[in-house]
Write a protein that holds these residues in place. Sequence first.
Motif, PDB file in Angstrom:
ATOM      1  N   LEU A  11       0.987  -1.291  -0.104  1.00 26.85           N
ATOM      2  CA  LEU A  11      -0.011  -0.054  -0.114  1.00 26.85           C
ATOM      3  C   LEU A  11       0.813   1.406  -0.056  1.00 26.85           C
ATOM      4  CD1 LEU A  11      -2.721  -1.318   2.652  1.00 26.85           C
ATOM      5  CD2 LEU A  11      -3.184  -0.758  -0.186  1.00 26.85           C
ATOM      6  N   ARG A  12       0.440   2.093  -1.067  1.00 24.50           N
ATOM      7  CA  ARG A  12       1.215   3.442  -0.949  1.00 24.50           C
ATOM      8  C   ARG A  12       0.965   4.351   0.116  1.00 24.50           C
ATOM      9  NH1 ARG A  12       0.416   3.424  -7.327  1.00 24.50           N
ATOM     10  NH2 ARG A  12      -1.693   2.598  -6.691  1.00 24.50           N
ATOM     11  N   ARG A  13       1.454   4.219   1.210  1.00 23.33           N
ATOM     12  CA  ARG A  13       1.051   5.119   2.410  1.00 23.33           C
ATOM     13  C   ARG A  13       1.163   6.616   2.177  1.00 23.33           C
ATOM     14  NH1 ARG A  13       0.585   4.890   8.225  1.00 23.33           N
ATOM     15  NH2 ARG A  13       1.739   6.607   9.296  1.00 23.33           N
ATOM     16  N   GLU A  14       2.051   6.953   1.215  1.00 26.76           N
ATOM     17  CA  GLU A  14       2.204   8.268   0.762  1.00 26.76           C
ATOM     18  C   GLU A  14       1.207   8.949   0.248  1.00 26.76           C
ATOM     19  OE1 GLU A  14       3.873   6.127  -2.734  1.00 26.76           O
ATOM     20  OE2 GLU A  14       4.079   6.021  -0.572  1.00 26.76           O
ATOM     21  N   ARG A  15      -0.020   8.092  -0.367  1.00 28.74           N
ATOM     22  CA  ARG A  15      -1.282   8.759  -0.863  1.00 28.74           C
ATOM     23  C   ARG A  15      -2.257   8.984   0.455  1.00 28.74           C
ATOM     24  NH1 ARG A  15      -2.894   5.740  -6.502  1.00 28.74           N
ATOM     25  NH2 ARG A  15      -0.820   6.327  -7.513  1.00 28.74           N
ATOM     26  N   PHE A  16      -1.975   8.606   1.422  1.00 33.10           N
ATOM     27  CA  PHE A  16      -2.918   8.724   2.716  1.00 33.10           C
ATOM     28  C   PHE A  16      -2.501   9.804   3.676  1.00 33.10           C
ATOM     29  CE2 PHE A  16      -3.315   4.245   1.209  1.00 33.10           C
ATOM     30  CZ  PHE A  16      -4.818   4.247   1.386  1.00 33.10           C
TER      31      PHE A  16
ATOM     32  N   LEU B  54       2.897  16.671   4.401  1.00 33.61           N
ATOM     33  CA  LEU B  54       3.639  15.527   5.174  1.00 33.61           C
ATOM     34  C   LEU B  54       4.076  14.477   4.197  1.00 33.61           C
ATOM     35  CD1 LEU B  54       1.319  15.845   8.051  1.00 33.61           C
ATOM     36  CD2 LEU B  54       3.536  16.965   8.000  1.00 33.61           C
ATOM     37  N   ILE B  55       4.177  14.674   2.915  1.00 38.98           N
ATOM     38  CA  ILE B  55       4.454  13.506   2.080  1.00 38.98           C
ATOM     39  C   ILE B  55       5.849  12.982   2.508  1.00 38.98           C
ATOM     40  CG2 ILE B  55       5.366  14.504   0.065  1.00 38.98           C
ATOM     41  CD1 ILE B  55       3.654  12.538  -1.520  1.00 38.98           C
ATOM     42  N   GLY B  56       6.625  13.571   2.780  1.00 34.62           N
ATOM     43  CA  GLY B  56       8.214  13.145   3.003  1.00 34.62           C
ATOM     44  C   GLY B  56       8.311  12.549   4.400  1.00 34.62           C
ATOM     45  N   GLN B  57       7.037  12.572   5.070  1.00 29.90           N
ATOM     46  CA  GLN B  57       7.196  11.724   6.389  1.00 29.90           C
ATOM     47  C   GLN B  57       6.254  10.687   6.526  1.00 29.90           C
ATOM     48  OE1 GLN B  57       6.617  14.462  10.079  1.00 29.90           O
ATOM     49  NE2 GLN B  57       6.842  16.169   8.458  1.00 29.90           N
ATOM     50  N   ALA B  58       5.797  10.263   5.283  1.00 29.12           N
ATOM     51  CA  ALA B  58       4.833   9.042   5.072  1.00 29.12           C
ATOM     52  C   ALA B  58       5.393   7.883   6.028  1.00 29.12           C
ATOM     53  CB  ALA B  58       4.642   8.727   3.670  1.00 29.12           C
ATOM     54  N   TYR B  59       6.554   7.610   5.862  1.00 25.36           N
ATOM     55  CA  TYR B  59       7.053   6.234   6.085  1.00 25.36           C
ATOM     56  C   TYR B  59       7.849   6.360   7.711  1.00 25.36           C
ATOM     57  CZ  TYR B  59       5.218   4.752   1.932  1.00 25.36           C
ATOM     58  OH  TYR B  59       4.427   4.532   0.932  1.00 25.36           O
TER      59      TYR B  59
END
Length: 220
Positions: free
Chosen positions: A37-42, A47-52
């Motif tokens: 699952l592409r967590r960056e889409r959620f 904050l996309i740089g902190q998705a993981y």
Amino acid sequence: MKEKDRDFRTARALMVDCQVRPNNIVDDRIVTAMRTLRRERFVPPALIGQAYSDAELPLGEGRTMPSPLTIGRLASFAAVRPGERVLVIGANTGYGAAVLAACGGAVVALESSADLRAMATAALAGEAPEVRVLAGRLSEGAPQHTAFDVIVIEGAIDVLPTALASQLTPQGRVIAIVRQRGVGRIVRAEVSGGGFAQIVLADCQAGPLPGFSPAQTFAF
């Protein structure tokens, strides 16, 4: 594959291998879902740089997106069997609901915030379109869509509403983070005498969900 997509794929693998698997998340379905699952889409674009990252992410309105490990632990304790009906309360942007759907659950995601609901609907359309997103007060559950085999509450609460007991199947269970003396603990709750019998499974800190405070009492 674009460089940005390659970077996210690497970050996703590191999230699973460094945050999730070392913490006793061993269900292959959960591991595969979180690796896919592409967590960056959620997450919000800012904050996309902190998705993981191994952290909760602020979503506004006093709400937070649970850390990947918290989602993994809730999903692990939920132990969803294929075909079970699952209600996610406080689904925020839908990532946890997507993980549970990937485990084979028929998932309904309940969210009170219109902004978070819109984010969840958009993200799930690409990652887990089978998840149904509902609006409603979190503490009331989804009484018009019962009965559920599993209810997962994605956030810390002070009191587990007894109203949810009537929304479970006879063998149903609730997985929630309940705060006790300021400490969050994941509990498994099953129906008992019109209320719940709870078993503490693990300590776990998470951002609070609105609407789950104890009823006020008055002293004279």
